[in-house]
Design an enzyme around this catalytic site. Structure first.
Site, short mmCIF file in Angstrom:
data_model
loop_
_atom_site.label_atom_id
_atom_site.label_comp_id
_atom_site.label_asym_id
_atom_site.label_seq_id
_atom_site.Cartn_x
_atom_site.Cartn_y
_atom_site.Cartn_z
CG ASP A 121 51.75 41.81 34.87
OD1 ASP A 121 52.64 42.69 35.22
OD2 ASP A 121 50.98 41.18 35.67
CG HIS A 128 54.08 39.89 44.81
ND1 HIS A 128 52.88 39.93 45.38
CD2 HIS A 128 53.73 39.05 43.65
CE1 HIS A 128 51.93 39.27 44.63
NE2 HIS A 128 52.58 38.98 43.63
CD GLU A 194 49.01 40.80 40.89
OE1 GLU A 194 48.96 39.60 41.06
OE2 GLU A 194 49.44 41.19 39.59
CD GLU A 196 51.58 44.37 38.05
OE1 GLU A 196 52.27 44.92 36.98
OE2 GLU A 196 50.97 43.58 38.38
CG ASP A 228 47.67 42.40 36.57
OD1 ASP A 228 46.88 42.52 35.65
OD2 ASP A 228 48.37 41.44 36.98
NE ARG A 232 45.40 37.93 43.63
CZ ARG A 232 46.63 38.21 43.25
NH1 ARG A 232 47.15 37.72 42.31
NH2 ARG A 232 47.30 39.46 43.29
CD GLN A 235 46.41 34.74 39.68
OE1 GLN A 235 45.91 35.48 40.32
NE2 GLN A 235 47.61 34.66 39.52
CE LYS A 248 47.45 38.22 37.65
NZ LYS A 248 47.89 38.89 38.39
CB THR A 252 45.38 45.82 33.05
OG1 THR A 252 45.63 44.55 32.89
CG2 THR A 252 46.81 46.40 33.38
CD GLU A 358 52.68 40.49 48.42
OE1 GLU A 358 53.60 40.27 48.94
OE2 GLU A 358 52.41 41.29 47.53
#
Length: 402
Positions: A121, A128, A194, A196, A228, A232, A235, A248, A252, A358
């Site tokens: 990844d 971002h 996420e 992607e 993904d 948080r 992480q 993570k 996925t 975000e």
């Protein structure tokens, strides 16, 4: 038998003859017999049965129970198979035969279409990376010194890549809120997405032999949407100094459909202007002879049916060709089924951010149990058509007791 009128698609169908994505499906009468399918409108073509009916020399590849053998066969075979599929589905003389091998989508169950070998990844969106840097380092530079010199990435967990529609169990782990003196253990409180784009490797490469940007088409079989999922809080506590791990690796999600890279030729676009010099193996400037490496893919993120963001993939700083070149420049080999993801896709506007970190400036709310997130996308196709990428949907299930 499906009526041949199923082959008559409107010109604006996202899954018409210029697309032809591959998937894997089962039927109620043969739940343990996966078959390669090709999406055409709201139907799926049994590719193996159709190949046998039309006497294709590639019948054996299309009758396999997953896409990997076809993916490993290489670009000349991919092109020949795709040309055959297009002819079977569009030529008037083939209508009745092709229709016999079509099934409505609602009658089939979709599977993960290929066996994932390795999963990488990346972190390729400047928007971002800048937004996240400002959240986590408000008093420092948002981008790390290396960011504009190489595509940053990490190796993920291939065994937890799942097909769209698979529920995502809320992960548990360690987290340390700022006010706490010691870490806590329990379900993630800051579960995120996420948005992607994933690139699926077909033809492998030899160990020790770098793969240059110009060889992208020879090795990448196709493209899919990818979510993904990210815890948080887990992480944030674990990622120093080695990067993402349990925050993570729990899941996925990828689309059940892989769009051939060739289907996105009309979506090719130049990446954003770069303001830092690149080393030769990553340089894709106009004097290098490389084709435009960006892709104009328009993504939509929906939470419980409501649109929350529309990230533009054309804004990505690093391209898939550069990521492939960097991933192998040290001699690391490619394997059939390797999956490498773009990293979160975000644009310059607040409604173009590809994750809730975000979208909420790090304040939340994040995902609740029962929430369902869907990613969809389309890209420009030939002569004003549009190419659809298969959706990625995941619903959050409560954490399991330990």
């Amino acid at each position: 038998m499906t009526d041949a009128t199923a082959l008559d698609l409107p010109g604006d169908d996202l899954f018409g003859p210029d697309n032809l994505p591959y998937g894997l499906y089962t039927t109620a009468d043969a739940p343990d017999h996966p078959r390669i399918g090709v999406r055409y409108g709201d139907h799926v073509l049994d590719a193996g049965a159709a190949a046998a009916a039309f006497g294709s020399p590639h019948t054996a590849l299309l009758q396999q129970p997953l896409l990997n053998p076809l993916m490993a066969a290489g670009r000349p075979v991919w092109q020949a198979v795709r040309a055959g599929l297009r002819e079977w589905l569009t030529a008037a003389r083939h209508r009745d035969t092709a229709a016999r091998h079509l099934r409505p989508l609602e009658e089939v169950s979709l599977r993960l279409p290929f066996e994932v070998a390795d999963y990488v990844d990346f972190y390729a969106s400047e928007h971002h990376a800048t937004n996240v840097g400002r959240i986590f380092r408000p008093d420092g530079e948002p981008l790390t010194p290396n960011w504009k010199h190489l595509p940053i990435g990490y190796h993920g967990r291939a065994g937890t890549v799942v097909a769209s529609g698979t529920p995502v169990v809320r992960p548990v782990g360690q987290r340390k809120p700022p006010a706490e003196a010691a870490p806590l253990f329990g379900p993630s409180q800051r579960l995120d997405i996420e948005a992607e784009v994933g690139f699926v490797v077909g033809a492998p490469s030899a160990h020790g032999e770098p793969v240059g940007q110009g060889s992208l088409r020879d090795h990448v079989f196709g493209v899919c949407l990818l979510n993904d999922w990210s815890a948080r809080d887990i992480q944030a506590w674990e990622y120093v100094p080695l990067g993402p791990f349990l925050g993570k690796s729990f899941a996925t999600s990828v689309s059940a459909w892989v769009t051939p890279l060739e289907a996105l030729d009309s979506a090719r676009t130049a990446p954003p202007a770069r303001d830092a010099p690149l080393l030769p193996y990553l340089d894709d400037g106009p004097d290098t002879g490389h084709e435009p490496g960006g892709l104009d893919i328009r993504i939509t993120v929906r939470l419980n049916g409501a649109t929350v963001a529309e990230p533009p993939f054309s804004a990505m700083y690093w391209t898939a060709a550069q990521q492939l070149a960097h991933m192998t420049v040290n001699g690391a080999s490619l394997r059939t089924g390797d999956l490498f993801a773009s990293g979160t896709v975000s644009g310059p506007e607040p409604d173009q951010y590809g994750c809730f970190l975000e979208l909420t400036a790090g304040k939340g709310p994040y995902l609740a149990d029962g929430d369902e997130v869907t990613l969809s996308a389309w890209a420009p196709g030939p002569q004003g058509s549009r190419i659809g990428l298969g959706e990625v949907t995941g619903r959050i299930d409560p954490a399991r007791a330990i």
